[in-house]
Design a protein around this motif. Structure first.
Motif, mmCIF file in Angstrom:
data_model
loop_
_atom_site.group_PDB
_atom_site.id
_atom_site.type_symbol
_atom_site.label_atom_id
_atom_site.label_comp_id
_atom_site.label_asym_id
_atom_site.label_seq_id
_atom_site.Cartn_x
_atom_site.Cartn_y
_atom_site.Cartn_z
ATOM 1 N N SER A 162 0.862 -1.174 0.000
ATOM 2 C CA SER A 162 0.000 0.000 0.000
ATOM 3 C C SER A 162 0.899 1.224 0.000
ATOM 4 C CB SER A 162 -0.900 -0.003 1.236
ATOM 5 O OG SER A 162 -0.112 0.154 2.401
ATOM 6 N N LYS A 163 0.286 2.387 0.196
ATOM 7 C CA LYS A 163 1.090 3.611 0.235
ATOM 8 C C LYS A 163 2.106 3.583 1.375
ATOM 9 C CE LYS A 163 -1.987 6.542 2.942
ATOM 10 N NZ LYS A 163 -2.730 7.787 2.981
ATOM 11 N N THR A 222 0.619 10.245 -0.074
ATOM 12 C CA THR A 222 -0.847 10.322 -0.036
ATOM 13 C C THR A 222 -1.477 9.206 -0.848
ATOM 14 O OG1 THR A 222 -0.835 11.899 -1.870
ATOM 15 C CG2 THR A 222 -0.940 12.804 0.379
ATOM 16 N N SER A 223 -0.795 8.746 -1.905
ATOM 17 C CA SER A 223 -1.342 7.634 -2.692
ATOM 18 C C SER A 223 -0.245 6.947 -3.483
ATOM 19 C CB SER A 223 -2.451 8.131 -3.625
ATOM 20 O OG SER A 223 -1.923 9.002 -4.598
ATOM 21 N N THR A 255 -0.070 3.169 -6.239
ATOM 22 C CA THR A 255 -0.685 1.954 -6.766
ATOM 23 C C THR A 255 0.383 0.880 -6.822
ATOM 24 O OG1 THR A 255 -2.200 3.293 -8.089
ATOM 25 C CG2 THR A 255 -1.972 0.969 -8.688
#
Length: 164
Positions: free
Chosen positions: A69-70, A160-161, A163
């Motif tokens: 994940s992030k 924050t993000s 993929t």
């Protein structure tokens, strides 16, 4: 015994002279780099790999137990110990600790700007509080991107993000 004492005092004197010649900024920078290396070495051991048997062939695969994940994108930054025309410089290292590539990595970065040009393919501000890493391209597992910027204060940077 007096001969050993003489050598010890001579050695101690040489150490004191050497320590006086080392700039305190250089010492702090060296300590910072050592801490970064130690932390990255620890992160490398977090990669869990297992052997997967497919037919007669055995190949290396990634454990399904690891969720990426992030939080798999680690950022470390601190003073570089140098200045640009009197402006403090900071070094940033961004590492992918996931067992696979991560792309579309965005950071909160406030109104990030630098007196020193930062390669926009590595890190660039898209808008206030939104910076893009690696031009949005995948950052391979275990790889680290680094850059330096110059400003009067250290910007708080956080993922924050991403993929993965």
């Amino acid at each position: 015994m007096p001969e050993l004492l003489f050598h010890f005092e001579e050695y101690n004197s040489q150490i004191r002279m050497t320590m006086k010649s080392i700039n305190i900024g250089q010492s702090l920078f060296m300590v910072y780099i050592i801490l970064l290396l130690v932390s990255f070495t620890g992160m490398q051991t977090n990669h869990a790999l297992r052997l997967v048997k497919e037919g007669d062939a055995i190949q290396e695969g990634h454990s399904d137990a690891i969720e990426c994940s992030k939080s798999s994108i680690q950022v470390h930054q601190g003073p570089s110990g140098s200045t640009l025309n009197g402006i403090p410089m900071y070094i940033v290292e961004i590492t992918n600790t996931c067992s696979r590539s991560c792309s579309g990595i965005h950071f909160s970065c406030g109104e990030f700007s630098s007196a020193r040009l930062v390669n926009p393919k590595i890190f660039r501000r898209l808008r206030v509080n939104d910076c893009l890493v690696n031009d949005g391209a995948p950052l391979k597992s275990g790889l680290t991107l680094s850059f330096q910027y110059a400003t009067t204060f250290e910007y708080p940077l956080a993922v924050t993000s991403a993929t993965c």
